[in-house]
Structure formats: structure tokens, C-alpha cells
Motif scaffolding. Structure first.
Motif, mmCIF file in Angstrom:
data_model
loop_
_atom_site.group_PDB
_atom_site.id
_atom_site.type_symbol
_atom_site.label_atom_id
_atom_site.label_comp_id
_atom_site.label_asym_id
_atom_site.label_seq_id
_atom_site.Cartn_x
_atom_site.Cartn_y
_atom_site.Cartn_z
ATOM 1 N N PHE A 279 0.843 -1.206 0.000
ATOM 2 C CA PHE A 279 0.000 0.000 0.000
ATOM 3 C C PHE A 279 0.877 1.253 0.000
ATOM 4 O O PHE A 279 0.696 2.166 -0.822
ATOM 5 C CB PHE A 279 -0.920 -0.048 1.219
ATOM 6 N N LEU A 280 1.848 1.309 0.919
ATOM 7 C CA LEU A 280 2.738 2.472 0.981
ATOM 8 C C LEU A 280 3.591 2.585 -0.276
ATOM 9 O O LEU A 280 3.800 3.682 -0.808
ATOM 10 C CB LEU A 280 3.636 2.360 2.217
ATOM 11 N N HIS A 281 4.073 1.437 -0.759
ATOM 12 C CA HIS A 281 4.896 1.432 -1.972
ATOM 13 C C HIS A 281 4.125 1.979 -3.163
ATOM 14 O O HIS A 281 4.641 2.788 -3.950
ATOM 15 C CB HIS A 281 5.356 -0.007 -2.227
ATOM 16 N N ALA A 282 2.873 1.562 -3.301
ATOM 17 C CA ALA A 282 2.055 2.016 -4.426
ATOM 18 C C ALA A 282 1.772 3.506 -4.339
ATOM 19 O O ALA A 282 1.826 4.224 -5.340
ATOM 20 C CB ALA A 282 0.746 1.226 -4.469
ATOM 21 N N LEU A 283 1.458 3.995 -3.132
ATOM 22 C CA LEU A 283 1.177 5.427 -2.976
ATOM 23 C C LEU A 283 2.409 6.272 -3.289
ATOM 24 O O LEU A 283 2.303 7.354 -3.885
ATOM 25 C CB LEU A 283 0.710 5.714 -1.545
ATOM 26 N N LYS A 284 3.580 5.769 -2.892
ATOM 27 C CA LYS A 284 4.779 6.588 -3.037
ATOM 28 C C LYS A 284 5.335 6.582 -4.451
ATOM 29 O O LYS A 284 5.897 7.590 -4.910
ATOM 30 C CB LYS A 284 5.850 6.092 -2.055
ATOM 31 N N THR A 285 5.203 5.468 -5.170
ATOM 32 C CA THR A 285 5.877 5.354 -6.473
ATOM 33 C C THR A 285 4.939 5.216 -7.664
ATOM 34 O O THR A 285 5.374 5.386 -8.797
ATOM 35 C CB THR A 285 6.835 4.147 -6.469
ATOM 36 N N LYS A 286 3.672 4.903 -7.426
ATOM 37 C CA LYS A 286 2.778 4.599 -8.545
ATOM 38 C C LYS A 286 1.696 5.648 -8.763
ATOM 39 O O LYS A 286 1.430 6.069 -9.885
ATOM 40 C CB LYS A 286 2.112 3.234 -8.324
ATOM 41 N N VAL A 287 1.039 6.024 -7.661
ATOM 42 C CA VAL A 287 -0.137 6.891 -7.782
ATOM 43 C C VAL A 287 0.294 8.344 -8.002
ATOM 44 O O VAL A 287 1.164 8.857 -7.300
ATOM 45 C CB VAL A 287 -1.027 6.779 -6.522
ATOM 46 N N LYS A 288 -0.314 8.974 -8.997
ATOM 47 C CA LYS A 288 -0.078 10.389 -9.264
ATOM 48 C C LYS A 288 -1.324 11.191 -8.905
ATOM 49 O O LYS A 288 -2.446 10.686 -8.966
ATOM 50 C CB LYS A 288 0.273 10.596 -10.737
ATOM 51 N N LYS A 289 -1.110 12.437 -8.546
ATOM 52 C CA LYS A 289 -2.228 13.273 -8.139
ATOM 53 C C LYS A 289 -3.233 13.442 -9.268
ATOM 54 O O LYS A 289 -4.446 13.554 -9.035
ATOM 55 C CB LYS A 289 -1.697 14.643 -7.701
ATOM 56 N N SER A 290 -2.740 13.411 -10.505
ATOM 57 C CA SER A 290 -3.628 13.588 -11.650
ATOM 58 C C SER A 290 -4.568 12.406 -11.841
ATOM 59 O O SER A 290 -5.562 12.510 -12.556
ATOM 60 C CB SER A 290 -2.793 13.794 -12.924
ATOM 61 N N GLU A 291 -4.250 11.249 -11.225
ATOM 62 C CA GLU A 291 -5.077 10.059 -11.374
ATOM 63 C C GLU A 291 -6.276 10.051 -10.432
ATOM 64 O O GLU A 291 -7.187 9.243 -10.610
ATOM 65 C CB GLU A 291 -4.239 8.795 -11.120
ATOM 66 N N LEU A 292 -6.255 10.900 -9.430
ATOM 67 C CA LEU A 292 -7.350 10.919 -8.452
ATOM 68 C C LEU A 292 -8.566 11.628 -9.034
ATOM 69 O O LEU A 292 -8.436 12.605 -9.774
ATOM 70 C CB LEU A 292 -6.888 11.625 -7.176
ATOM 71 N N PRO A 293 -9.791 11.175 -8.690
ATOM 72 C CA PRO A 293 -10.110 9.992 -7.884
ATOM 73 C C PRO A 293 -9.785 8.690 -8.621
ATOM 74 O O PRO A 293 -9.942 8.606 -9.836
ATOM 75 C CB PRO A 293 -11.596 10.131 -7.621
ATOM 76 N N LEU A 294 -9.362 7.695 -7.841
ATOM 77 C CA LEU A 294 -8.914 6.419 -8.386
ATOM 78 C C LEU A 294 -9.754 5.295 -7.802
ATOM 79 O O LEU A 294 -9.897 5.183 -6.577
ATOM 80 C CB LEU A 294 -7.439 6.201 -8.035
ATOM 81 N N LEU A 295 -10.361 4.495 -8.684
ATOM 82 C CA LEU A 295 -11.171 3.376 -8.209
ATOM 83 C C LEU A 295 -10.322 2.459 -7.332
ATOM 84 O O LEU A 295 -9.172 2.145 -7.661
ATOM 85 C CB LEU A 295 -11.726 2.578 -9.389
ATOM 86 N N THR A 296 -10.882 2.021 -6.201
ATOM 87 C CA THR A 296 -10.134 1.173 -5.280
ATOM 88 C C THR A 296 -9.752 -0.158 -5.929
ATOM 89 O O THR A 296 -8.674 -0.701 -5.666
ATOM 90 C CB THR A 296 -10.950 0.918 -4.002
ATOM 91 N N SER A 297 -10.621 -0.678 -6.790
ATOM 92 C CA SER A 297 -10.303 -1.946 -7.460
ATOM 93 C C SER A 297 -9.123 -1.779 -8.404
ATOM 94 O O SER A 297 -8.249 -2.646 -8.487
ATOM 95 C CB SER A 297 -11.523 -2.454 -8.223
ATOM 96 N N ASN A 298 -9.070 -0.639 -9.121
ATOM 97 C CA ASN A 298 -7.935 -0.378 -10.006
ATOM 98 C C ASN A 298 -6.660 -0.131 -9.213
ATOM 99 O O ASN A 298 -5.560 -0.496 -9.651
ATOM 100 C CB ASN A 298 -8.221 0.826 -10.904
#
Length: 592
Positions: A279-298
Motif C-alpha cells: 500500500f505504501l509502496h504504491a502510494l509513493k511510487t505509482k499513484v499520481k495526483k492527476s489520477e485521483l479519484p482512483l477506483l479502489t479496485s484499479n
């Protein structure tokens, strides 16, 4: 063989002709089965699947699956029944008996040693070396393992019951068993004579390796309690099975099969820790602010899964949260890392991430992240180095006189620059440069025989330098050298075959994209299929390449040539000239 997770290559329904062939193979391999038994194992009107897999060691195997349970597996054209089949037909194979604690060793990848075999009053079953045989436990005839005899029965007796008895291939509680419904073995009572022998041995203080404790040397002394367990106790409970599955097992030589340190945490605690790390790894290296809102399943499928370390797999059902929604609620309530909202009925999305959260900002990316990490810009993405492809030219019999001075015989391969230098040296040595115009080379008998056509023998007396080199290269055998990083160079005849991308129609005019020849460029089709599946969110499968051994093709739903081209060109840096079919990508519609 199935002590660790395997990778599924393809899963298809067995055709009628293959079903009949399977029945014939079963009848031939297992003569103890009647025709009715074979029809019961392979019914005519029920769906039977054939699943091709790769084990963790890279071995290819074929599974035959009925009612979601594997019933047979095939290795090197030899059929073996699974424990699910043997529980229905316990007398299908000759069986050796051992003690319950030995099952833990077998499930960890060890083979059955003869000191651990319990011999009944009727003696050992008659087997030859390499014969398929089963292993069961005392007081229960239900087999718990399948393998091949390491030696014949006579050799076992002559050895004094020392050495290896059975090469274990498949056991109860391994990954092949877990591929089915994970049911426990039934209790099948043993004969009275066998039960009497086993009871007497228990009362005498029998050890795991099959020798009494009175004056016998025991190379691996693991004693059993003197009181025999009942038949009901010999069937492992689900809790015992889970402990057995998660316990770190060692092989018969005392080496750690997994090579990992013991973890004192419970399996549930380990899964909770893995979820939080990913979870922490994905937030720090994968998720970008431009992608929000992001489906939890995705978020789980596209980001968290790709951050899972090698050799591990996220399974929320094995955690204390049981559901992704409860896990994310905990991350929001107890850690204040994210905010989750239900933007539409029944569909939750991550709407905000606290990038300055101390837990997130202090998190360091682990080194053992998965190679299959596919998202662009991820810290764990391993940069792929494409192979170096060098065109080569082979010396033919006709051109051998031309290369004789350079000591290059028929079959030698040269680069274009090397061919050019050899031709220049030959021309200078023979003094063939035209005196009037040095851009031309005079033709001598050797050049005439090697390079000119019969119709040119009397007409052509000189050639330009470029024409001379071009003719030489065109009459040589086309070859190429492939240098994959970390592997020795490979020289192959012919031109380098490109990666071929085609679009085909299936039933109801549905389009599928097919990718061939990935292996030639050092690409793993399974990894490319996984990346493509996450990228386009469409079904993606692997199939055997028709007419080509040991090669598979990737098939994905829809016309996905644009996405495939982007992955091959941008992510894997394959030269465009080696990717064929990009021109068939769907053209964007005209703007109104």
C-alpha cells in the motif's frame, strides 16, 4: 515438484479426440483400472480442461482438470494421477507406507527415504525402478503423495532399507493440490494384518525413519509418540494444513528449501504486513495526483499488485481485513493516509492522498520488488535492455576462393565491414585497381567465377568498388548474431525474424490481437501478457505457436496494436524495423 507456486501458460477445453486419446493413455498406463473406472474418471459429457503450466523450476507440465480438480498431470509424456484421483481409487498404484511426521518433509520438497518406510507382514509392493507409485500413512490407505520408485523392490530389500525410496513429484498440501478444491484425504481403513503390524511397531517405539530405538543407528532420529494416533487424527485438519503450508520446511539433508529465515509471525500477521508495505509502496511510487479519484479496485489491481515482492502474492482473504474496503477504511481511520468515498452507488474511490504523512514520506522502496512492475515511472521498474542484433554474412562454397587468402572457409560468418576489408585487401594484393579510373576494379578469373552471372562473363571487364562490395554481400549466406545481455551471443542463419503483430477475427466478428516471436528478443511472453492485460484491461492469454516448438504467442481481446507498439517501442526499446504490423493499428476517428 509442486512445492512452490507454478505459472499457468494456457487453459483450454479438451476436444473429443483428445478426450478419447486421454482415456486410451490412462488405460495403458494404469492396467488396474477397468473400462468403467476410466469412463468414471473421464466422463464423456462433462467439461474437462487441459492446463499447461510452468513449474517454479521452469519445467513444462500438463494438467487435466475435471470439476475444478486436477485429476492427472503429465511430465515428459508420462501420466501421473493426483491425490484427488487416488482418493477415489486408492489401489490404483502400488503404495509405500510411512509415518505422519514424514508428510511434512515430503510437502516441503523432500523425497521419501527407505528408513521412513513401514513394511507390513505382506512385504513391500513389487515395483521396478521408475515405476509410478504412491505413498500413504499408517492406519489410512488414502495416498498423500505420488512419485516414481528410486529403485526396484528387490534393490530396496537388498540395501537393508537404506537410501532413497521414492522420488516425490506431488503431495497432499502442495500447490497442485491447492489448485483444486483443497479437500482433505478421506479415511480408508487398512487391512487387519497391516493394522496389527503398525500397532506393534508403534508400541515398540518406532522412529520416523522406520527403525526401532533398540540398538539401531538412526541417521535422522525424529521419534514419534509411542501411542498410535487414531485414523481420525491421521487426517490433517484445516488448521494443521495451514500450519503445514506456512511452516518453513527443510529437505532430507537439513537444508532450507526456501532459503528464508523463520518468521515468528502468524500467516495472517504476515499478510497484513505485506498489504501495508504494498500500500505504501504504491502510494509513493505509482499513484499520481492527476489520477485521483482512483477506483479502489484499479488501485489494488494496477498498483498494489505490481509492488508485491518476488515470491509473494497478495491475498486479502488471508489477512485480518478479509476485504479491500475494510483495509482502506483502516488506512483512512487509523493512519490518515487516504480518503475513500463512494462517488457512485456501490463503487468506492480514493479521492485524496496525504503525501506528507510521516509513514508515507519515511517509507523506503524495498529492493526485492517484482520484475513484472509495469507502470511507467515506477521506482521498481526494471529497465529492459533489448538484444543487440548484428547482421552477418556467411562464406559460401562459391565465394570460398575469394576469401582463401583471409583464411575464411565455407561457413565462416563475417560482419559487413570485415567483408569489405577482405575484398579491398584482395584487390590490392592482386593489383586489380583500374589504372585509368581508380573507382573501378578489373575483373580477374576468380572475381568472374565468384561474382558474375554467366551472361556477364564476356561483357563485364570491370566493376565499381560499391558494385563489387554489394555483389559480394548479396551472394553470401545471410546470418545474424543476437546478443542478449547476460547471455553468450547466438549466431543464426537467415534474417532476424521480427515481432509480428496481427489482428484476427473470432466468433461473432470479435477482434483479437496476436503477438508472435517475443522470445527471439529476450522477452518473456507471460510478462508481456501481464503488462498488456493491466494496460488495456482486457483478457489476455498465452497459446502454443502453431508449427513452432517451445514458442508461445500472446492473444489479447480487441485491436490493441497501438498499446502493443507503445510497450515494445517505448518500454522495451525494440527497434521499429523489428516490429511488424504497426501499420494495422486502428485510425482515430475524424473530429466533427
Amino acid at each position: 515438484m509442486f512445492a512452490k507456486a507454478f505459472r499457468v501458460k494456457s487453459n483450454t477445453v479438451v476436444k473429443g479426440s483428445d478426450r478419447r486419446k486421454l482415456k486410451t493413455d490412462i488405460s495403458t498406463a494404469f492396467s488396474s483400472l477397468s473400462a468403467g473406472d476410466v469412463n468414471h474418471l473421464v466422463p464423456n459429457k462433462e467439461e474437462l480442461n487441459i492446463v499447461k503450466i510452468y513449474t517454479h523450476k521452469g519445467d513444462a507440465a500438463t494438467l487435466y482438470v475435471l470439476h475444478k480438480n486436477p485429476i492427472f498431470f503429465q511430465l515428459e509424456k508420462q501420466l501421473f494421477p493426483t491425490v484427488y484421483t487416488l482418493w477415489r481409487f486408492p489401489d490404483m498404484l502400488p503404495a509405500l507406507t510411512t509415518w505422519p511426521p514424514v508428510l511434512q518433509k515430503l510437502a516441503g520438497g523432500a523425497d521419501l527415504m527407505l528408513p521412513g518406510v513401514v513394511v507390513s507382514s505382506s512385504g513391500l509392493p513389487e515395483v521396478n525402478q521408475g515405476d509410478c507409485c504412491a505413498v500413504n500413512l499408517v492406519m489410512n490407505r488414502a495416498p498423500v503423495a505420488v512419485g516414481t520408485a528410486a529403485m526396484s523392490s528387490a534393490a530396496m530389500r537388498n540395501s537393508g532399507m537404506k537410501g532413497k525410496g521414492v522420488n516425490i513429484l506431488h503431495t497432499y498440501m502442495d500447490q497442485l493440490w491447492a489448485f483444486g478444491d483443497k479437500s482433505n484425504p478421506p479415511v480408508i481403513p487398512v487391512t487387519d494384518s497391516m493394522a496389527q503390524v503398525e500397532t506393534e511397531e508403534c508400541e515398540e517405539g518406532m522412529t520416523v525413519d522406520g527403525q526401532t530405538s533398540e540398538g539401531q543407528d538412526n541417521p535422522e532420529p525424529t521419534t514419534v509418540e509411542t501411542s498410535c494416533q487414531s485414523m481420525q487424527e491421521l487426517t490433517l485438519t484445516e488448521q494443521d494444513a495451514q500450519v503445514l503450508k506456512d511452516e518453513e520446511l527443510v529437505d532430507d539433508e537439513g537444508e532450507d528449501t526456501d532459503g528464508e529465515e523463520n518468521d515468528s509471525r502468524s500467516p495472517q500477521e504476515q499478510m497484513d504486513a505485506l498489504l501495508f508495505q504494498c500500500f505504501l509502496h504504491a502510494l509513493k511510487t505509482k499513484v499520481k495526483k492527476s489520477e485521483l479519484p482512483l477506483l479502489t479496485s484499479n488501485f489494488l489491481r494496477n498498483h498494489m499488485v505490481s509492488c508485491c515482492p518476488r515470491g509473494k502474492q497478495i491475498d486479502i482473504k488471508k489477512s485480518s481485513y478479509k476485504k479491500l474496503s475494510k483495509f482502506l477504511q483502516c488506512m483512512q481511520r487509523d493512519h490518515s493516509l487516504v480518503q475513500v468515498k463512494e462517488l457512485s452507488k456501490g463503487v468506492e474511490s480514493i479521492v485524496e492522498v496525504d503525501w506528507k504523512n510521516p509513514e508515507l514520506s519515511s517509507f523506503s522502496t524495498p529492493e526485492d520488488c517484482r520484475h513484472e512492475s509495469v507502470e511507467e515511472g515506477g521506482a521498481c521498474e526494471v529497465s529492459f535492455q533489448p538484444p543487440e542484433i548484428t547482421p552477418l554474412y556467411g562464406v559460401t562454397a562459391r565465394l570460398e576462393p575469394l576469401f582463401q587468402d583471409a583464411r575464411k572457409r565455407k561457413g565462416a560468418t563475417l560482419k559487413a565491414s570485415e567483408v569489405r576489408n577482405i575484398i579491398i585487401d584482395y584487390v590490392k594484393k592482386c593489383e586489380l585497381v583500374n589504372e585509368t579510373n581508380k573507382n573501378y576494379v578489373n575483373i580477374n578469373p576468380t572475381l568472374c567465377d565468384c561474382l558474375l552471372e554467366k551472361s556477364e562473363y564476356h561483357d563485364v571487364e570491370k566493376l565499381m568498388w560499391d558494385d563489387l562490395i554489394t555483389r559480394t554481400l548479396s551472394k553470401m549466406q545471410a546470418c545474424h548474431e543476437v546478443l542478449v545481455p547476460g547471455q553468450p551471443p547466438m549466431v543464426k542463419k537467415g534474417q532476424m525474424e521480427p515481432i509480428e503483430i496481427t489482428v484476427a477475427s473470432r466468433g461473432s466478428n470479435k477482434k483479437v490481437t496476436i503477438i508472435k516471436n517475443l522470445e527471439a528478443f529476450g522477452l518473456d511472453p507471460a510478462v508481456v501478457a501481464d503488462i498488456l492485460q493491466h494496460r488495456v484491461q482486457a483478457s489476455c492469454i498465452l497459446q502454443d505457436s502453431p508449427g513452432v516448438k517451445n514458442k508461445v504467442l500472446v492473444q489479447v481481446q480487441g485491436n490493441q496494436i497501438q498499446h502493443v507498439g507503445k510497450i515494445l517501442l517505448d518500454q522495451y526499446h525494440i527497434p521499429r524495423k523489428y516490429v511488424q504490423g504497426l501499420d494495422k493499428a486502428p485510425k482515430p476517428g475524424k473530429k466533427k
